[in-house]
Design a protein around this motif. Structure first.
Motif, PDB file in Angstrom:
ATOM      1  N   LEU A 288       0.833  -1.206   0.000  1.00 59.02           N
ATOM      2  CA  LEU A 288       0.000   0.000   0.000  1.00 59.02           C
ATOM      3  C   LEU A 288       0.867   1.255   0.000  1.00 59.02           C
ATOM      4  CD1 LEU A 288      -2.786  -0.982   2.568  1.00 59.02           C
ATOM      5  CD2 LEU A 288      -3.014  -0.844   0.085  1.00 59.02           C
ATOM      6  N   LEU A 289       1.882   1.257   0.855  1.00 59.11           N
ATOM      7  CA  LEU A 289       2.758   2.423   0.946  1.00 59.11           C
ATOM      8  C   LEU A 289       3.537   2.645  -0.342  1.00 59.11           C
ATOM      9  CD1 LEU A 289       4.157   1.917   4.569  1.00 59.11           C
ATOM     10  CD2 LEU A 289       2.304   3.418   3.834  1.00 59.11           C
TER      11      LEU A 289
ATOM     12  N   LEU B 267      -4.232   6.697  -5.212  1.00 59.41           N
ATOM     13  CA  LEU B 267      -4.880   8.012  -5.179  1.00 59.41           C
ATOM     14  C   LEU B 267      -5.398   8.412  -6.561  1.00 59.41           C
ATOM     15  CD1 LEU B 267      -2.553  10.056  -2.792  1.00 59.41           C
ATOM     16  CD2 LEU B 267      -4.747   8.958  -2.284  1.00 59.41           C
ATOM     17  N   GLU B 268      -4.690   8.047  -7.603  1.00 64.60           N
ATOM     18  CA  GLU B 268      -5.163   8.349  -8.956  1.00 64.60           C
ATOM     19  C   GLU B 268      -6.476   7.621  -9.242  1.00 64.60           C
ATOM     20  OE1 GLU B 268      -3.676   8.077 -13.632  1.00 64.60           O
ATOM     21  OE2 GLU B 268      -2.348   7.432 -11.994  1.00 64.60           O
ATOM     22  N   ALA B 269      -6.541   6.351  -8.853  1.00 63.50           N
ATOM     23  CA  ALA B 269      -7.774   5.587  -9.032  1.00 63.50           C
ATOM     24  C   ALA B 269      -8.910   6.189  -8.214  1.00 63.50           C
ATOM     25  CB  ALA B 269      -7.544   4.130  -8.639  1.00 63.50           C
ATOM     26  N   ASN B 270      -8.587   6.605  -6.993  1.00 55.49           N
ATOM     27  CA  ASN B 270      -9.612   7.186  -6.127  1.00 55.49           C
ATOM     28  C   ASN B 270     -10.125   8.510  -6.682  1.00 55.49           C
ATOM     29  OD1 ASN B 270      -9.990   8.959  -3.190  1.00 55.49           O
ATOM     30  ND2 ASN B 270     -11.090   7.040  -3.459  1.00 55.49           N
TER      31      ASN B 270
ATOM     32  N   LEU C 139     -10.058   8.774  -0.398  1.00 49.78           N
ATOM     33  CA  LEU C 139      -8.790   8.330   0.171  1.00 49.78           C
ATOM     34  C   LEU C 139      -7.780   9.464   0.035  1.00 49.78           C
ATOM     35  CD1 LEU C 139      -8.419   4.709  -1.287  1.00 49.78           C
ATOM     36  CD2 LEU C 139      -9.106   5.355   1.034  1.00 49.78           C
ATOM     37  N   ASP C 140      -6.922   9.592   1.026  1.00 46.03           N
ATOM     38  CA  ASP C 140      -5.769  10.480   0.926  1.00 46.03           C
ATOM     39  C   ASP C 140      -4.583   9.739   1.515  1.00 46.03           C
ATOM     40  OD1 ASP C 140      -6.133  10.609   3.693  1.00 46.03           O
ATOM     41  OD2 ASP C 140      -7.020  12.618   3.634  1.00 46.03           O
ATOM     42  N   GLU C 141      -3.436  10.382   1.492  1.00 41.14           N
ATOM     43  CA  GLU C 141      -2.232   9.691   1.959  1.00 41.14           C
ATOM     44  C   GLU C 141      -2.362   9.277   3.417  1.00 41.14           C
ATOM     45  OE1 GLU C 141       2.650  10.197   1.812  1.00 41.14           O
ATOM     46  OE2 GLU C 141       1.332  11.668   0.849  1.00 41.14           O
ATOM     47  N   ALA C 142      -2.990  10.128   4.229  1.00 44.98           N
ATOM     48  CA  ALA C 142      -3.152   9.804   5.648  1.00 44.98           C
ATOM     49  C   ALA C 142      -4.026   8.564   5.835  1.00 44.98           C
ATOM     50  CB  ALA C 142      -3.758  10.994   6.393  1.00 44.98           C
TER      51      ALA C 142
ATOM     52  N   ALA D 243      -2.337   0.964   6.198  1.00 46.35           N
ATOM     53  CA  ALA D 243      -1.085   0.210   6.275  1.00 46.35           C
ATOM     54  C   ALA D 243      -0.707  -0.064   7.726  1.00 46.35           C
ATOM     55  CB  ALA D 243       0.027   0.976   5.567  1.00 46.35           C
ATOM     56  N   ASP D 244      -0.876   0.938   8.580  1.00 46.15           N
ATOM     57  CA  ASP D 244      -0.575   0.757  10.003  1.00 46.15           C
ATOM     58  C   ASP D 244      -1.486  -0.289  10.629  1.00 46.15           C
ATOM     59  OD1 ASP D 244       1.404   2.675   9.887  1.00 46.15           O
ATOM     60  OD2 ASP D 244       0.155   4.289  10.701  1.00 46.15           O
TER      61      ASP D 244
END
Length: 420
Positions: free
Chosen positions: A45-46, A53-56, A78-81, A87-88
């Motif tokens: 994922l990371l 993000l492009e797909a989202n 979705l965003d990076e956070a 992932a976490d």
């Protein structure tokens, strides 16, 4: 059968067959192998944030063109956070105890037979859900940890996001040496294909719907596959006459406004007629941008309140809207909740332990709070790690569905030649 129908049926048939084969492998895996796969997915994922993000973005743009509400767009976004949080969560899941193989009970019969009940995977789990791509990762991870294969069917509004996420998951599984077909996405999002999925008893061991009340009712009413019913959330906060003003306002505002688009947000507030701070509560909600509907008593006590209709009491707004009703007793509050609630999460705010006990025992819901926000009904908050949904039924699993809810039991019997 038309060519379109054949294509849809073929997709389900092929993916169902592959899921069965993958489940046979997963059921025998050691915890270490499953945890290593979860770590690989987390890293995948990371490593693929830009592509995800492009797909989202494609889904969000399509959603805006289709007129999706802001609350639905928030669920979809979705965003990076949020990707980092997913992932976490996968790494956190590796720290949780694997329930598969856990001995729940053992005993011996007078004839010398030794019996033990152990947890085992369900097999192949079907998940049907709406507009929340994080469910794609949560469902895949929880099923993997418990040795289940999963067939995912998301909504058309999130198809690009789901395809990107499942692509990462499958390639990560292959990297970890596990079958890619442990996680599969039904890419045809038509209602006809969903209806066929509901009846794939030869493939699915259980079907779990996660989404709106309409989706859940459709699955429950149409499926022949066993269903775990997850909840729409017409959740209530009841403010008793013995409630502390600041605590009550804080809990009610948090439960309604922290994230109004989710199922554990409060949709209704019931207030004891002797609690003197209704106008202040209404003002606090309005300050946060909440549209307040109220019964006649609320309208007489506060300004700017819309008249609540009979329909309002059963609605799940999933937005900055709330309906407020004045009640004469804890018993009336309980009766109202048991009539209109969805058996999800309910709360009482009071300094009376007697009223709290009456409320908690009398309300029919998976989670019943005393002096706390309904927003805590969540797998992470309960200490379960990621969750697959909030079960509002009473068989097999109830409340946040963590790892144990994705297992069944098997009884193992050992003898020394007994025949009777």
């Amino acid at each position: 059968m038309t060519n379109v129908q054949a294509t849809h049926t073929d997709e389900l048939h092929v993916k169902g067959k592959n899921a069965r084969q993958a489940a046979a492998v997963l059921g025998g895996l050691h915890t270490t192998a499953k945890d290593e796969a979860l770590k690989a997915i987390s890293q995948g994922l990371l490593d693929n944030v830009p592509a995800i993000l492009e797909a989202n973005r494609a889904d969000l743009e399509a959603g805006r063109r289709a007129g999706l509400s802001e609350s639905l767009l928030d669920r979809l976004m979705l965003d990076e956070a949020r990707i980092n949080a997913m992932a976490d969560a996968l790494n956190d899941l590796t720290q949780l105890t694997d329930p598969v193989g856990q001995v729940l009970e053992d005993w011996e019969r007078p004839n010398g037979l030794k019996l033990s009940t152990v947890r085992v995977p369900l097999g192949v789990v079907g998940i049907i859900y709406e507009a929340r791509p994080n469910v794609t990762v949560d469902a895949a991870a929880l099923c993997l940890k418990t040795g289940n294969a999963v067939i995912l069917r998301g909504s058309s509004s999130a198809i690009h996001s789901n395809m990107a996420l499942v692509s990462v998951i499958r390639s990560s599984l292959a990297t970890a040496g596990l079958p890619e077909d442990a996680v599969q996405l039904v890419e045809d999002t038509s209602r006809e294909t969903a209806a066929r999925l509901f009846k794939m008893n030869d493939v699915l061991d259980v079907l779990i719907p996660r989404g709106s009340a309409k989706l859940i009712r459709t699955v429950v009413n149409q499926a022949t596959v066993p269903v775990i019913e997850t909840g729409a959330g017409n959740c209530h906060v009841y403010i008793d006459e013995a409630a502390d003003k600041d605590m009550a306002i804080s809990i009610a505002v948090n439960a309604k406004t922290q994230r109004p688009s989710v199922c554990n947000a409060a949709e209704k507030i019931l207030i004891h007629q002797k609690w003197p701070h209704t106008a202040e509560l209404v003002a606090a909600l309005q300050w946060e941008g909440v549209v307040v509907h109220g019964d006649e008593a609320v309208n007489n006590l506060a300004d700017g309140v819309l008249v609540a209709s009979d329909e309002d009491w059963g609605l799940e707004y999933l937005d900055l809207e709330v309906a407020i009703k004045i009640v004469s007793s804890t018993e009336e509050a309980i009766a109202h909740i048991n009539t209109y609630g969805t058996r999800h999460s309910e709360a009482i705010v009071t300094s009376s332990l007697a009223d709290a006990k009456t409320f908690q025992l009398g309300v029919d819901a998976a989670a019943v709070y005393h002096n706390a926000s309904t927003r805590f009904t969540d797998g992470f908050e309960f200490g379960f790690g990621a969750e697959l949904g909030i079960s509002t039924q009473k068989l097999h699993a109830r409340g946040p569905m963590g790892l144990p809810a994705l297992t069944s039991v098997k009884t193992l019997i050992s003898g020394n030649g007994q025949c009777k």
